[in-house]
Design an enzyme around this catalytic site. Structure first.
Site, PDB file in Angstrom:
ATOM      1  N   CYS A  45      39.105  21.267   6.391  1.00 54.30           N
ATOM      2  CA  CYS A  45      39.898  20.055   6.127  1.00 54.30           C
ATOM      3  C   CYS A  45      40.846  20.267   4.949  1.00 54.30           C
ATOM      4  CB  CYS A  45      38.992  18.870   5.817  1.00 54.30           C
ATOM      5  SG  CYS A  45      37.835  18.472   7.107  1.00 54.30           S
TER       6      CYS A  45
HETATM    7  C1  BEZ Z   1      35.362  21.870   7.327  1.00 56.07           C
HETATM    8  O1  BEZ Z   1      36.278  21.099   7.191  1.00 56.07           O
HETATM    9  O2  BEZ Z   1      35.406  22.987   6.885  1.00 56.07           O
HETATM   10  C2  BEZ Z   1      34.120  21.476   8.074  1.00 56.07           C
HETATM   11  C3  BEZ Z   1      33.692  20.162   8.077  1.00 56.07           C
HETATM   12  C4  BEZ Z   1      32.536  19.829   8.741  1.00 56.07           C
HETATM   13  C5  BEZ Z   1      31.823  20.799   9.418  1.00 56.07           C
HETATM   14  C6  BEZ Z   1      32.271  22.112   9.427  1.00 56.07           C
HETATM   15  C7  BEZ Z   1      33.434  22.464   8.750  1.00 56.07           C
END
Ligand code: BEZ
Length: 211
Positions: A45
């Site tokens: 994200c």
């Molecule tokens: C991420 O944004 O890296 C992420 C968020 C939730 C689960 C796995 C990855």
């Protein structure tokens, strides 16, 4: 609630990092992209938000407003934005909805319980100036989205809203397009005076009309 193409995008009022937003009023006459993130302070994200901030001028050029969401509160988003600027080199320059009670997430069916019952999936909704949903995408938490593809789709959506054309596989702005099958050859002569290549009676290729 399932939100499908052609539906009016559900309206809501929600707190964001740029103050309270009433969604339809905030959109005004613009196009919109509403996209969700699983959680704050997560790695994928962080890269997505930094990239969207970097290419925001491309959304602006297309008269598209961008708004993000995750099921964390606004105060958490604000703290996270410091990390995003530090690591991605661009400050987040669009509002992020805080949705800890999942009001907006539920309205747009952004929580898919069989994937995770606490995190939002990576949803994208492109909304037209008529407030209708023009595109939906759903990615899993583990896969960051390709926001250049979203710009490409917006180019196609905006072109095909104005002209009786469709865009072929992997089309990019400026490339040849297809006359929609509903247009007869007689009507096509008026609409596309420069003509077309009749590859098949149903596959009529022509120059992009607004070029
Ligand atoms: C991420 O944004 O890296 C992420 C968020 C939730 C689960 C796995 C990855």
């Amino acid at each position: 609630m399932t939100v499908r193409l052609g539906d009016i995008a559900p309206d809501f009022t929600a707190p964001t990092t740029q103050g309270e937003v009433s969604f339809h009023e905030w959109l005004g006459d613009s196009w919109g992209v509403l996209f969700s993130h699983p959680k704050d302070f997560t790695p994928v994200c962080t890269t997505e938000l930094g990239y969207v901030a970097k290419i925001k001028p491309e959304f602006d050029k297309r008269n598209v407003k961008v708004i993000g969401l995750s099921v964390d509160p606004v105060e958490s988003h604000v703290r996270w934005e410091g990390d995003i600027e530090e690591t991605q080199g661009t400050a987040v320059n669009f509002p992020m909805i805080g949705d800890p009670d999942r009001t907006v997430a539920d309205l747009y069916d952004m929580i898919h319980e069989n994937a995770s019952d606490t995190l939002t999936v990576r949803s994208v909704f492109v909304i037209g100036p008529d407030k209708k949903v023009k595109l939906t995408l759903t990615y899993p938490a583990s896969t960051g989205r390709n926001f250049d593809e979203i710009l490409r789709v917006i180019d196609s959506l905006q072109l095909t809203a104005d002209y009786k054309v469709a865009t072929p596989a992997n089309w990019k702005d400026g490339e040849d397009v297809i006359i929609v099958p509903a247009v007869s050859d007689d009507d096509a002569k008026e609409l596309f005076p420069a003509g077309w290549n009749p590859v098949k009676p149903y596959l009529r290729v022509t120059k992009q009309p607004n070029r």
